[in-house]
Design an enzyme around this catalytic site. Structure first.
Site, PDB file in Angstrom:
ATOM      1  N   HIS A 257     -50.311   7.618 -36.605  1.00  0.00           N
ATOM      2  CA  HIS A 257     -51.329   8.659 -36.888  1.00  0.00           C
ATOM      3  C   HIS A 257     -52.626   8.103 -36.128  1.00  0.00           C
ATOM      4  O   HIS A 257     -53.117   8.981 -35.249  1.00  0.00           O
ATOM      5  CB  HIS A 257     -51.689   8.876 -38.291  1.00  0.00           C
ATOM      6  CG  HIS A 257     -52.636  10.101 -38.363  1.00  0.00           C
ATOM      7  ND1 HIS A 257     -52.292  11.402 -38.900  1.00  0.00           N
ATOM      8  CD2 HIS A 257     -54.100   9.821 -38.471  1.00  0.00           C
ATOM      9  CE1 HIS A 257     -53.568  12.008 -38.866  1.00  0.00           C
ATOM     10  NE2 HIS A 257     -54.456  11.108 -38.474  1.00  0.00           N
ATOM     11  N   GLU A 258     -53.208   6.939 -36.531  1.00  0.00           N
ATOM     12  CA  GLU A 258     -54.293   6.606 -35.834  1.00  0.00           C
ATOM     13  C   GLU A 258     -54.090   6.262 -34.463  1.00  0.00           C
ATOM     14  O   GLU A 258     -55.208   6.258 -33.451  1.00  0.00           O
ATOM     15  CB  GLU A 258     -54.871   5.399 -36.787  1.00  0.00           C
ATOM     16  CG  GLU A 258     -55.162   5.852 -38.101  1.00  0.00           C
ATOM     17  CD  GLU A 258     -56.183   6.788 -38.260  1.00  0.00           C
ATOM     18  OE1 GLU A 258     -56.901   6.931 -37.329  1.00  0.00           O
ATOM     19  OE2 GLU A 258     -56.014   7.440 -39.411  1.00  0.00           O
ATOM     20  N   HIS A 261     -54.788   9.381 -32.471  1.00  0.00           N
ATOM     21  CA  HIS A 261     -56.072   9.647 -32.231  1.00  0.00           C
ATOM     22  C   HIS A 261     -56.736   8.668 -31.033  1.00  0.00           C
ATOM     23  O   HIS A 261     -57.405   8.872 -30.242  1.00  0.00           O
ATOM     24  CB  HIS A 261     -56.924   9.223 -33.443  1.00  0.00           C
ATOM     25  CG  HIS A 261     -57.119  10.071 -34.499  1.00  0.00           C
ATOM     26  ND1 HIS A 261     -57.346  11.455 -34.149  1.00  0.00           N
ATOM     27  CD2 HIS A 261     -56.824  10.068 -35.890  1.00  0.00           C
ATOM     28  CE1 HIS A 261     -57.326  12.139 -35.398  1.00  0.00           C
ATOM     29  NE2 HIS A 261     -56.790  11.666 -36.367  1.00  0.00           N
ATOM     30  N   GLU A 287     -56.878  16.063 -34.394  1.00  0.00           N
ATOM     31  CA  GLU A 287     -55.729  15.897 -35.177  1.00  0.00           C
ATOM     32  C   GLU A 287     -54.306  16.129 -34.813  1.00  0.00           C
ATOM     33  O   GLU A 287     -53.346  15.823 -35.327  1.00  0.00           O
ATOM     34  CB  GLU A 287     -56.226  16.794 -36.543  1.00  0.00           C
ATOM     35  CG  GLU A 287     -57.150  16.066 -37.523  1.00  0.00           C
ATOM     36  CD  GLU A 287     -56.749  14.573 -38.028  1.00  0.00           C
ATOM     37  OE1 GLU A 287     -55.753  14.516 -38.196  1.00  0.00           O
ATOM     38  OE2 GLU A 287     -57.939  13.916 -38.050  1.00  0.00           O
TER      39      GLU A 287
END
Length: 492
Positions: A257-258, A261, A287
């Site tokens: 997830h990170e 980003h 997101e």
């Protein structure tokens, strides 16, 4: 010196200060000693004051007027619009407001950590009340259409309103609840509950980051209570994750997830670096990138066919009786759980809807901070069918409110919706991507995202971007269809 060069210099100074603030915040989360909180709060408040002074300087009136007259291309006209929006939003705030905001939220974040350790909301409540007073005041100062909460939503997803979100979220909720029921009834298999040493996890996470093309010469991975990504410079994009021995999947998806980003930040348009045009166009689009890597890619069967051999090499004992199919099923197991960041792909958005509706009540003055624990229980029972007994399973689980990020939570679900709609178009352009994922060849996917999303920066609004990519406005239909297809594949 041309007006665009003068403005560019002033804007770069603002971004340098914001990068310093980000570095201070990163250190607070990853390495600052506990006794440093008071000094750190003062430091961050001082830097924020310098940023606010520059953003709200009255000279922007003349500078922006000249830029509007002399803009030489469409991108400069967009730059003018982005600068004017920031100036208008910030000049409404008194000189000391943002410094106070940073000081109060820094202390609130520390109080949240202590309250979590003791599972005691009363330790956090007085700090949160101060934060809520500030976010309500911010809404009043900047102005709003319809309701105060809209002013906060606009900070993260420009132009969106609470009523519009309900129009998108209600069909999603109506589709998710019966789908979740069906999934829970049909699913078989176990969760991945073995012990995986954290040191070995860290090694294969770095291997995965390299495969995803996250540039570790321009970034790094560290550890924090709540994983996050921060930009401390154009070539310094840092992520954190949270790894524990008995919850491998949670750590894996935190990292992916990170990294999603981080990849977005690393590939924003360099020619517009340290300007508003060179930023993400919205938090919802941001997101979409993290949720795409975490879920659409990371929870796919093709991903587990790629990643299972990696795990077998790192954990031969734990993985002896496991295969790609069982890990695929385990990573998509659905259950009604309390913790948002540990939630499966199906129930996750109900966690977001819960927070969205609570925020709306609190900011609009329908409820107060003291009511939060009971409101949380009521909304959790309505949406998830479960009621938390511990505060850390309910109102104390997220860091966002302590940081003043009211209005941010809806962007998580918007990100899911954007990601499914973007993925649909990507596969129309590139064909089915399972073979690429199965081979661990993520460059094709990243290249398309860089061309169509990352490199666009803030040159388009989120609505314009999704329409340019897919030909349609944002719809929950693509995400619902994606989940339905996965459900049918898992439990045909």
């Amino acid at each position: 010196m041309k007006i665009n060069e003068i403005i560019r210099q002033k804007e770069q100074d603002i971004f340098r200060l914001e990068e310093i603030l980000a570095l201070l915040s990163w250190d607070q989360e990853t390495g600052m000693p506990p006794q440093g909180i008071e000094d750190r709060s003062d430091q961050m408040a001082w830097v924020q004051q310098q940023i606010s002074d520059r953003i709200t300087n009255p000279e922007w009136d003349n500078l922006l007027s000249e830029l509007e007259e002399q803009a030489e291309c469409n991108e400069e006209k967009i730059w003018y619009a982005n600068l004017k929006r920031r100036y208008i939003l910030n000049r409404c705030l008194p000189d000391d407001f943002m410094a106070q905001f940073v000081r109060v939220t820094s202390l609130a974040r520390d109080a949240w950590v202590k309250a979590r350790k003791k599972d005691d909301f009363t330790l956090f409540q007085p700090h949160l009340e101060k934060v809520v007073d500030l976010v309500r005041r911010r809404a009043e100062l900047t102005g709003f259409d319809g309701e105060p909460y809209n002013a906060l939503l606009d900070l993260y997803e420009p132009g969106v309103t609470a009523d519009q979100l309900e129009g998108i979220f209600n069909p999603l909720q109506n589709a998710l609840i019966p789908l979740i029921d069906r999934m829970i009834q049909k699913q078989e298999g176990k969760t991945l509950n073995d012990e995986f040493p954290v040191s070995e996890q860290e090694k294969i996470h770095h291997e995965l980051l390299n495969a995803m093309n996250y540039d570790l010469t321009r970034g790094r991975m560290d550890f924090s209570v709540h994983p996050f990504t921060t930009t401390t410079g154009p070539k310094d994009i840092r992520i954190t994750t949270s790894l524990v021995a008995d919850d491998f999947l949670n750590g894996l998806y935190s990292t992916m997830h990170e990294a999603g980003h981080g990849l977005y930040e690393q590939n924003l348009p360099a020619e517009w670096g340290r300007t508003l045009n060179g930023q993400a166009c919205s938090f919802g689009i941001h997101e979409s990138q993290s949720r795409m890597w975490e879920n659409i890619i990371g929870r796919s069967e093709a991903f587990w066919e790629y990643f299972t051999p990696v795990m077998k090499k790192a954990f031969p004992v734990q993985m002896k009786k496991k295969d790609a199919r069982s890990l695929y099923a385990a990573s998509n197991r659905v259950q009604r759980s309390f913790i948002r960041i540990e939630a499966d792909e199906y129930t996750y958005n109900l966690h977001v809807l819960l927070r969205f509706r609570i925020e709306r009540m609190i900011v609009n003055g329908i409820a107060e901070v003291a009511d939060l624990p009971e409101i949380w229980k009521d909304e959790s029972e309505k949406l998830l069918g479960i009621v938390p007994e511990k505060m850390t399973d309910g109102v104390l689980q997220d860091i966002h409110w302590s940081l003043g990020d009211w209005g941010y939570f809806p962007t998580y679900t918007l990100g899911n919706l954007y990601s499914a709609q973007i993925w649909q178009t990507m596969e129309q352009d590139l064909g089915k991507l399972d073979e690429k994922i199965r081979a661990g060849e993520f460059g094709t996917i990243l290249g398309w995202l860089v061309s169509n999303v990352h490199s666009r920066g803030a040159l388009l609004s989120p609505g314009e971007l999704i329409k340019e990519i897919s030909g349609e406005e944002l719809s929950s239909r693509y995400f619902i269809d994606y989940l339905e297809r996965k459900s049918n594949k898992l439990y045909a």
